[in-house]
Design a protein around this motif. Structure first.
Motif, PDB file in Angstrom:
ATOM      1  N   SER A 392      -5.675   6.755   4.434  1.00 39.33           N
ATOM      2  CA  SER A 392      -5.040   5.716   3.603  1.00 39.33           C
ATOM      3  C   SER A 392      -3.601   5.489   4.043  1.00 39.33           C
ATOM      4  O   SER A 392      -3.153   4.352   4.159  1.00 39.33           O
ATOM      5  CB  SER A 392      -5.011   6.116   2.123  1.00 39.33           C
ATOM      6  N   ALA A 393      -2.912   6.617   4.327  1.00 38.63           N
ATOM      7  CA  ALA A 393      -1.499   6.493   4.721  1.00 38.63           C
ATOM      8  C   ALA A 393      -1.383   5.764   6.052  1.00 38.63           C
ATOM      9  O   ALA A 393      -0.541   4.869   6.212  1.00 38.63           O
ATOM     10  CB  ALA A 393      -0.877   7.890   4.827  1.00 38.63           C
ATOM     11  N   SER A 394      -2.251   6.087   7.035  1.00 36.54           N
ATOM     12  CA  SER A 394      -2.119   5.443   8.353  1.00 36.54           C
ATOM     13  C   SER A 394      -2.518   3.975   8.266  1.00 36.54           C
ATOM     14  O   SER A 394      -1.894   3.116   8.890  1.00 36.54           O
ATOM     15  CB  SER A 394      -2.935   6.191   9.425  1.00 36.54           C
ATOM     16  N   SER A 395      -3.549   3.665   7.416  1.00 36.41           N
ATOM     17  CA  SER A 395      -3.907   2.239   7.323  1.00 36.41           C
ATOM     18  C   SER A 395      -2.803   1.463   6.607  1.00 36.41           C
ATOM     19  O   SER A 395      -2.519   0.305   6.950  1.00 36.41           O
ATOM     20  CB  SER A 395      -5.268   2.033   6.647  1.00 36.41           C
ATOM     21  N   SER A 400       1.704  -2.371   7.204  1.00 41.67           N
ATOM     22  CA  SER A 400       3.119  -2.761   7.075  1.00 41.67           C
ATOM     23  C   SER A 400       3.699  -3.136   8.439  1.00 41.67           C
ATOM     24  O   SER A 400       4.522  -4.043   8.552  1.00 41.67           O
ATOM     25  CB  SER A 400       3.947  -1.641   6.420  1.00 41.67           C
ATOM     26  N   ARG A 401       3.222  -2.477   9.554  1.00 44.89           N
ATOM     27  CA  ARG A 401       3.684  -2.858  10.900  1.00 44.89           C
ATOM     28  C   ARG A 401       3.256  -4.288  11.225  1.00 44.89           C
ATOM     29  O   ARG A 401       4.037  -5.080  11.713  1.00 44.89           O
ATOM     30  CB  ARG A 401       3.132  -1.886  11.940  1.00 44.89           C
ATOM     31  N   SER A 402       1.978  -4.619  10.910  1.00 48.36           N
ATOM     32  CA  SER A 402       1.480  -5.942  11.264  1.00 48.36           C
ATOM     33  C   SER A 402       2.222  -7.020  10.449  1.00 48.36           C
ATOM     34  O   SER A 402       2.540  -8.089  10.964  1.00 48.36           O
ATOM     35  CB  SER A 402      -0.027  -6.062  11.090  1.00 48.36           C
TER      36      SER A 402
END
Length: 406
Positions: A392-395, A400-402
């Motif tokens: 969940s944290a990495s997705s 947020s990066r995209s």
């Protein structure tokens, strides 16, 4: 009057008792010890009456090297501390004045006067320590045989002297009685409002003793019918749940608990239960227990016991409509400890902080739901929960990066 002899009993051979009686010279056993021995019941408290004034009792005991404590010397009571436990030695008394709460007494050497100030005929029996001869001034033995709880003298006058006698009348009826004396019952009913003048501690003390007696359910029903509780505990309106609880205690062979029984008499509202506990000046532990015991059980037995403790769960399950076996499952059960630490979560790659506590809670709930499995299964649950949290944290980071690139 004469001719009756006190049966022999274990307490009459208590260490130091024969010496105490010999030192006093003029003394008789009185009250509960005589009553209970005649009923074949075990005796715990031992009272001795004597015409000697209390200061003289102190002198005689000290001279005989028997430890004497002036526990209620103004009221004539000295406690003799024997190797086998304490004995209350009380000078014969008569009431000079009473106000419904406490009495002013004068000492007397008249045994009958002392008997006349006691509450019920069955409590005014005396026995000679040497011969066992019973002295009975008010037909107490006949009343005891008939299980008849009867005031000595005029019941209204006796209640006016000490209002607590209303509750004592019902407690003795529940403990020893089959028959409530009609005049006594009418007097208690007529004067129920007098209870409001008493300290709440005295009321609570009598009530809690009454609730664990042999015949509590029938007598509490009678008290409700007669409006005895209305002035001080108007919340007690039905004995139905108490009767259910008492039947379950008997089936489970569990000793009755006064607080649990009180909880069965009041509405299932913890805030109100706490107010009632405060009104009765119960201890903090008793108040907490009362407020918890009124809550109907919602969860399965072991889950409930894990969350609130086995004793508290038992208090809720025993009076409930749930199968009796469920209450017995938690009786004396030791809830397991959750075998996972925050360090084990951090070691799996989660940064120390609020996320660790949240994951601990999630894993603990899964562990409870599965019935408290062992450490291997907890490790699997922890691996799965942490893996999901990291995903969940990495997705979330990717999202947020995209959005930043746009």
């Amino acid at each position: 009057m004469g001719g009756m002899i006190l049966p022999d009993a274990e307490w009459r051979h208590r260490e130091g008792l024969a010496e105490l009686v010999a030192v006093l010279g003029d003394a008789r056993f009185v009250g509960g010890s005589v009553r209970d021995t005649l009923l074949g019941l075990p005796v715990s408290d031992l009272d001795v009456a004597t015409p000697l004034p209390p200061q003289r009792v102190m002198e005689l005991l000290k001279a005989a090297h028997i430890r004497a404590v002036p526990t209620g010397i103004d009221h004539g009571t000295v406690t003799a501390v024997l190797p086998s436990g304490p004995v209350e030695v009380t000078t014969l008394r008569r009431d000079v004045s009473t106000d419904g709460r406490r009495a002013t007494v004068a000492f007397t050497d008249d045994w009958r006067e002392d008997a006349a100030r006691r509450d019920f005929t069955m409590n005014a029996l005396y026995a000679d320590p040497a011969t066992g001869e019973i002295f009975d001034y008010f037909d107490g033995k006949a009343d005891l045989d008939a299980r008849h709880v009867r005031f000595i003298g005029d019941p209204l006058q006796r209640i006016a002297e000490d209002h607590l006698r209303i509750l004592r009348f019902f407690r003795f009826l529940a403990r020893f009685g089959e028959v409530a004396d009609a005049a006594g019952l009418e007097a208690c009913t007529a004067r129920a409002r007098d209870l409001m003048a008493l300290s709440r501690e005295r009321i609570a003390d009598e009530l809690l003793k009454l609730l664990v007696t042999r015949d509590a359910v029938r007598v509490v029903e009678l008290m409700i019918e007669r409006g005895i509780f209305a002035p001080v505990l108007p919340e007690i309106a039905s004995a139905e749940r108490l009767a259910h609880l008492a039947a379950r205690e008997a089936a489970a062979e569990v000793a009755p608990s006064a607080i649990r029984r009180l909880a069965a008499l009041i509405p299932a509202d913890p805030a109100l239960a706490d107010q009632i506990g405060a009104r009765l000046k119960l201890s903090n532990a008793q108040r907490k227990r009362l407020a918890s015991a009124v809550v109907p059980p919602e969860e399965p037995p072991h889950i409930l016991a894990y969350r609130i403790g086995a004793d508290a769960a038992f208090d809720r399950l025993l009076p409930s409509e749930r199968p009796l076996a469920e209450a017995l499952e938690v009786d004396g059960w030791q809830p397991p400890r959750f075998p996972l630490t925050g360090g084990a979560i951090v070691g799996r790659g989660i940064k120390a902080g609020p996320e660790v506590a949240r994951l601990m809670k999630t894993i603990e709930e899964a562990w409870i739901a599965e019935g408290f499995p062992g450490e291997d299964r907890v490790a699997e649950l922890a691996d799965a929960a942490v893996a999901q949290a990291l995903r969940s944290a990495s997705s979330a980071q990717a999202a947020s990066r995209s959005s930043a690139r746009e």
